[in-house]
Design a protein around this motif. Sequence first.
Motif, PDB file in Angstrom:
ATOM      1  N   ALA A 257      61.032   8.452 -11.919  1.00 34.17           N
ATOM      2  CA  ALA A 257      60.750   7.233 -11.419  1.00 34.17           C
ATOM      3  C   ALA A 257      60.992   7.175  -9.870  1.00 34.17           C
ATOM      4  O   ALA A 257      62.054   7.630  -9.315  1.00 34.17           O
ATOM      5  N   GLU A 258      59.912   6.537  -9.188  1.00 40.55           N
ATOM      6  CA  GLU A 258      59.829   6.733  -7.744  1.00 40.55           C
ATOM      7  C   GLU A 258      60.193   5.322  -7.290  1.00 40.55           C
ATOM      8  O   GLU A 258      59.783   4.239  -7.659  1.00 40.55           O
ATOM      9  N   LYS A 259      60.660   5.482  -5.980  1.00 36.08           N
ATOM     10  CA  LYS A 259      61.001   3.927  -5.252  1.00 36.08           C
ATOM     11  C   LYS A 259      59.759   3.210  -5.004  1.00 36.08           C
ATOM     12  O   LYS A 259      59.986   1.879  -5.240  1.00 36.08           O
ATOM     13  N   ASN A 260      58.545   3.652  -5.248  1.00 38.14           N
ATOM     14  CA  ASN A 260      57.475   2.925  -4.818  1.00 38.14           C
ATOM     15  C   ASN A 260      56.858   2.186  -6.159  1.00 38.14           C
ATOM     16  O   ASN A 260      55.701   1.546  -6.319  1.00 38.14           O
ATOM     17  N   GLY A 261      57.771   2.349  -7.203  1.00 34.31           N
ATOM     18  CA  GLY A 261      57.371   1.515  -8.426  1.00 34.31           C
ATOM     19  C   GLY A 261      56.461   2.298  -9.453  1.00 34.31           C
ATOM     20  O   GLY A 261      56.193   1.640 -10.498  1.00 34.31           O
ATOM     21  N   THR A 262      56.352   3.478  -9.291  1.00 34.03           N
ATOM     22  CA  THR A 262      55.602   4.424 -10.173  1.00 34.03           C
ATOM     23  C   THR A 262      56.576   5.243 -11.063  1.00 34.03           C
ATOM     24  O   THR A 262      57.476   5.851 -10.367  1.00 34.03           O
ATOM     25  N   ILE A 263      56.340   5.212 -12.292  1.00 35.10           N
ATOM     26  CA  ILE A 263      57.402   6.012 -13.192  1.00 35.10           C
ATOM     27  C   ILE A 263      56.254   7.160 -13.770  1.00 35.10           C
ATOM     28  O   ILE A 263      55.169   6.708 -14.505  1.00 35.10           O
ATOM     29  N   ARG A 264      56.673   8.456 -13.420  1.00 38.20           N
ATOM     30  CA  ARG A 264      55.620   9.422 -14.203  1.00 38.20           C
ATOM     31  C   ARG A 264      56.179  10.436 -15.106  1.00 38.20           C
ATOM     32  O   ARG A 264      57.429  10.636 -15.150  1.00 38.20           O
TER      33      ARG A 264
ATOM     34  N   LEU B  51      53.393   4.939 -15.306  1.00 40.05           N
ATOM     35  CA  LEU B  51      53.672   3.527 -15.548  1.00 40.05           C
ATOM     36  C   LEU B  51      53.761   2.845 -14.136  1.00 40.05           C
ATOM     37  O   LEU B  51      54.503   3.407 -13.315  1.00 40.05           O
ATOM     38  N   GLU B  52      53.251   1.608 -14.137  1.00 35.38           N
ATOM     39  CA  GLU B  52      53.587   0.922 -13.124  1.00 35.38           C
ATOM     40  C   GLU B  52      54.371  -0.611 -13.117  1.00 35.38           C
ATOM     41  O   GLU B  52      54.197  -1.237 -14.064  1.00 35.38           O
ATOM     42  N   CYS B  53      55.408  -0.627 -11.938  1.00 34.70           N
ATOM     43  CA  CYS B  53      55.927  -1.680 -11.911  1.00 34.70           C
ATOM     44  C   CYS B  53      55.284  -2.888 -11.371  1.00 34.70           C
ATOM     45  O   CYS B  53      55.654  -4.246 -11.792  1.00 34.70           O
ATOM     46  N   GLU B  54      54.440  -2.544 -10.409  1.00 34.15           N
ATOM     47  CA  GLU B  54      53.942  -3.513  -9.627  1.00 34.15           C
ATOM     48  C   GLU B  54      54.678  -4.358  -8.692  1.00 34.15           C
ATOM     49  O   GLU B  54      54.446  -5.570  -8.168  1.00 34.15           O
ATOM     50  N   GLN B  55      55.799  -3.601  -8.536  1.00 32.41           N
ATOM     51  CA  GLN B  55      56.911  -4.522  -7.580  1.00 32.41           C
ATOM     52  C   GLN B  55      57.928  -3.329  -6.943  1.00 32.41           C
ATOM     53  O   GLN B  55      58.051  -2.425  -7.791  1.00 32.41           O
ATOM     54  N   THR B  56      58.249  -3.565  -5.984  1.00 34.63           N
ATOM     55  CA  THR B  56      59.393  -2.594  -5.190  1.00 34.63           C
ATOM     56  C   THR B  56      60.512  -3.420  -4.632  1.00 34.63           C
ATOM     57  O   THR B  56      60.454  -4.385  -4.383  1.00 34.63           O
ATOM     58  N   PRO B  57      61.753  -2.516  -4.413  1.00 36.85           N
ATOM     59  CA  PRO B  57      61.786  -1.117  -4.520  1.00 36.85           C
ATOM     60  C   PRO B  57      62.353  -0.813  -5.979  1.00 36.85           C
ATOM     61  O   PRO B  57      63.188  -1.793  -6.337  1.00 36.85           O
ATOM     62  N   LEU B  58      61.678  -0.096  -6.792  1.00 36.99           N
ATOM     63  CA  LEU B  58      62.253   0.556  -7.860  1.00 36.99           C
ATOM     64  C   LEU B  58      63.536   1.311  -7.545  1.00 36.99           C
ATOM     65  O   LEU B  58      63.482   2.278  -6.920  1.00 36.99           O
TER      66      LEU B  58
END
Length: 326
Positions: A184-191, A204-211
């Motif tokens: 999981a990355e701080k920019n809201g992407t989980i790979r 996967l995308e959060c569409e919000q930050t910071p994750l």
Amino acid sequence: MKQDSTRNTSYTVDCEDYVHVVKFNPFDSGDSCSLIAYGGNNYVVVGTCRFQEEDAEVEGMQYKTLRTFHHGIRVDAIAWSPETRLDAIPPQIRFCTAASDRKLRLFTSDLQDKNEFKTFDGHTDYINDLVFAPNEGQEIASVSDDHTCRVWDLEGNEKAHFVLRSSGMSVCWHPEEAFKLMVAEKNGTIRFYDLITQQAILSLECEQTPLMSADWCLKNTFKIGAVAGSDWLIWDITRSSYPQDKRPVHVDRARLFRWSRANENLFATTGYPGKTTTQLLVHHLGHPQPILTGTAAVGSGLTWHRTLPLCAVGGDHKIFFWVTEM
């Protein structure tokens, strides 16, 4: 061990130092007690816990320190190895830490004369999370602010290196998906990465930050949870790369997300430490409101018991434990 009602905690353990991180052993160590490790400013303490919820002969909670390991620097993250066994002769304790000097340290002890540690060098910035391969325990994955996820063998050799687009905040390895790694990355992407081809296979995308934190549900491999901004978010990866469910929970910002190991609908989140306290919330997917709210004096870390609906948070010279309903 006393029951502490002032902060609505179920139990507390007094510690000699500020507790930066606390981690129940998620693996079966062959003993009826649960292993727990916590990290302070320059040491790691390994102890055992037994709770009245699992043993009628225990009044409240029994805690016993097994060993204190000198660390020499603040402990930021701890991961347990599945090779840890209390029923072996001699017993074996193995865990790895991440510290503020950007190094990993692998500790192995028989709780008697053998106490070894190895240092792994490679990350060039703060390490946010680490995890052992869950079945054999022969590799360790770590993620860092240096925009990498690295996989190491137990000698500290780098076996894989994934370049990220932002800081790596969480890394998870699921026992049923041993050849995949979730980052999981701080920019809201989980790979998810395939460890054999060393390629990303799903995102996967959060569409919000910071994750700030994400977790892979032990009881259901399709469920992923995270906190980003002030919300928690839940994905079913069979349905969409966007969250199926999300809710604002912490006023300032959310800090940690952890699934219960006992129930796939139960999870906990923590807020950022305020001036004096951290808020812990336990959520159930069937309930619109949190089912438990707790506070801890400047809390840090969040961990669930291996089999009980019980979680712990570190704090100022204390570990706080909360028992919740399933």
